[in-house]
Enzyme design. Structure first.
Site, PDB file in Angstrom:
ATOM      1  N   CYS A 178       0.795  -1.215  -0.040  1.00  0.00           N
ATOM      2  CA  CYS A 178      -0.039  -0.004   0.108  1.00  0.00           C
ATOM      3  C   CYS A 178       0.739   1.246   0.007  1.00  0.00           C
ATOM      4  CB  CYS A 178      -0.879   0.005   1.127  1.00  0.00           C
ATOM      5  SG  CYS A 178      -2.071   1.510   1.251  1.00  0.00           S
ATOM      6  N   CYS A 203      -0.840   3.891   2.023  1.00  0.00           N
ATOM      7  CA  CYS A 203      -0.441   3.932   3.560  1.00  0.00           C
ATOM      8  C   CYS A 203       0.673   4.186   4.056  1.00  0.00           C
ATOM      9  CB  CYS A 203      -1.090   2.570   3.998  1.00  0.00           C
ATOM     10  SG  CYS A 203      -2.191   1.803   3.217  1.00  0.00           S
ATOM     11  N   ASP A 204       1.802   3.568   3.180  1.00  0.00           N
ATOM     12  CA  ASP A 204       3.352   3.657   3.740  1.00  0.00           C
ATOM     13  C   ASP A 204       4.368   4.772   3.118  1.00  0.00           C
ATOM     14  OD1 ASP A 204       2.280   1.674   5.616  1.00  0.00           O
ATOM     15  OD2 ASP A 204       2.813  -0.039   4.184  1.00  0.00           O
TER      16      ASP A 204
END
Ligand code: NDP
Length: 308
Positions: free
Chosen positions: A132, A135-136
């Site tokens: 992701c 997200c990261d």
């Protein structure tokens, strides 16, 4: 007993919820382990009609949920762990304990990220290996990372990650990309991106602190080489979430549910929508469209049952 249960609250499930709620069927939507589906893991969606400036994927999901709630859709969190047929209706077991009964079902469980399936990947999950970018990505400010894959996701995520990373190298197993031309053009224009052709990740290398590099294997010559990087992002496509249905419903050789053009599966009253049954388009708008179709077919099916 519910009239309709919708499994999954991605854009397909939420569109089905809007339509069945507006038809006064009071749908129950079960949000699975990946709340909100794939759009919650994306950034800007540029091709959803009605948003000339683009729309953030997570916002689209929040809006659709609000819209469904406004018309009376009910939401519940839990993972469907068993699916059974009983006389003329269906039973879903949730989290291995609670049982829900329903006259009809719309399966919109979507698809989950595919992993490389190598032992070292498991070791560094959450410590430098991620599926992701949204997200990261933030954790890779000024760092060098690789993205494995050659589709639209790899291109989109590579461009997105250059907001943080100093350099993003795509590692692809062939010498041609699967990604659309427009996405490729953006990628190749970006001065912070690079590409390695005909390579697969053989091993992820690192310390207890995280990833320090990868061993790459050339798919043509078989040669092994080391590549230094701080993170490995995977954009390898998705695997449909159909494990609990395989006993009662037909799936194709890749595990996708087989539906007809009315989104019907081969069980009466059971429909499927979105990426769980779409091997071809897999777009937000087509997922929403099939959710709408499944909802309208549920309505017709319930009406026909009443008039028998
Ligand atoms: P795709 O299935 O299109 O691409 C997956 C990529 O991963 C392929 O290049 C494939 O290689 C590679 N791959 C798969 N398994 C492995 C493996 N084990 N080892 C190495 N490489 C592997 O998935 P995407 O997520 O990119 O796209 C899915 C759908 O979503 C598409 O329809 C796409 O158009 C759409 N999409 C649209 C976007 C947009 O329009 N904004 C953004 C993102 C996605 P190979 O090519 O050799 O098979």
């Amino acid at each position: 007993m519910e009239k309709v249960i919708i499994l999954g609250n991605g854009i397909a499930g939420l569109t089905a919820a809007i339509y069945t709620a507006r038809a006064s069927l009071s749908p129950l939507v079960l949000s699975g382990p990946e709340d909100g589906g794939q759009l919650t893991l994306t950034n800007e969606v540029e091709n959803f009609p009605g948003f000339p400036e683009g729309v953030m994927g997570p916002q689209l999901i929040v809006n659709a949920k609000q819209q469904a709630e406004k018309f009376g859709a009910k939401f519940k969190t839990g993972i469907a762990t068993k699916f059974e047929k009983k006389e003329d209706h269906y039973i879903l077991t949730v989290d291995d304990k609670e049982q829900l009964e329903t006259e009809t079902l719309i399966i919109a469980t979507g698809a989950s990220a595919r992993w490389m399936d190598i032992p070292s990947e498991e070791k560094f999950k959450g410590k430098g290996v991620s599926t992701c970018a949204t997200c990261d990505g933030f954790f890779y400010k000024g760092k060098e990372i690789i993205i494995v894959g050659g589709g639209d996701s790899a291109m989109e995520e590579a461009n997105f990650l250059t907001k943080f990373a100093s350099k993003v190298t795509v590692v692809h197993r062939r010498d041609a990309l699967r990604a659309s031309k427009i996405m490729q053009d953006k990628f190749f224009k970006n001065p912070k991106t690079d590409i390695l052709w005909n390579k697969v990740v053989e091993e992820v290398i690192g310390t207890e602190k995280g990833v320090t590099g990868v061993k790459l294997k050339d798919t043509v010559t078989g040669e092994i080489s080391d590549f230094v990087c701080d993170g490995v992002f995977l954009a390898l496509g998705h695997v449909p979430n159909t494990s609990i249905f395989k006993e009662l419903l037909k799936v194709n050789d890749q595990g996708y549910l087989i539906t007809d053009r009315f989104m019907k599966t081969d069980l009466e009253g059971v429909f499927a929508a979105g990426d769980v049954q779409d091997t071809r388009y897999r777009q937000a708008i087509t997922a929403a469209g099939s959710g709408c179709q499944a909802a309208m077919e549920v309505e017709k099916y319930l009406e026909s049952k009443e008039t028998v």
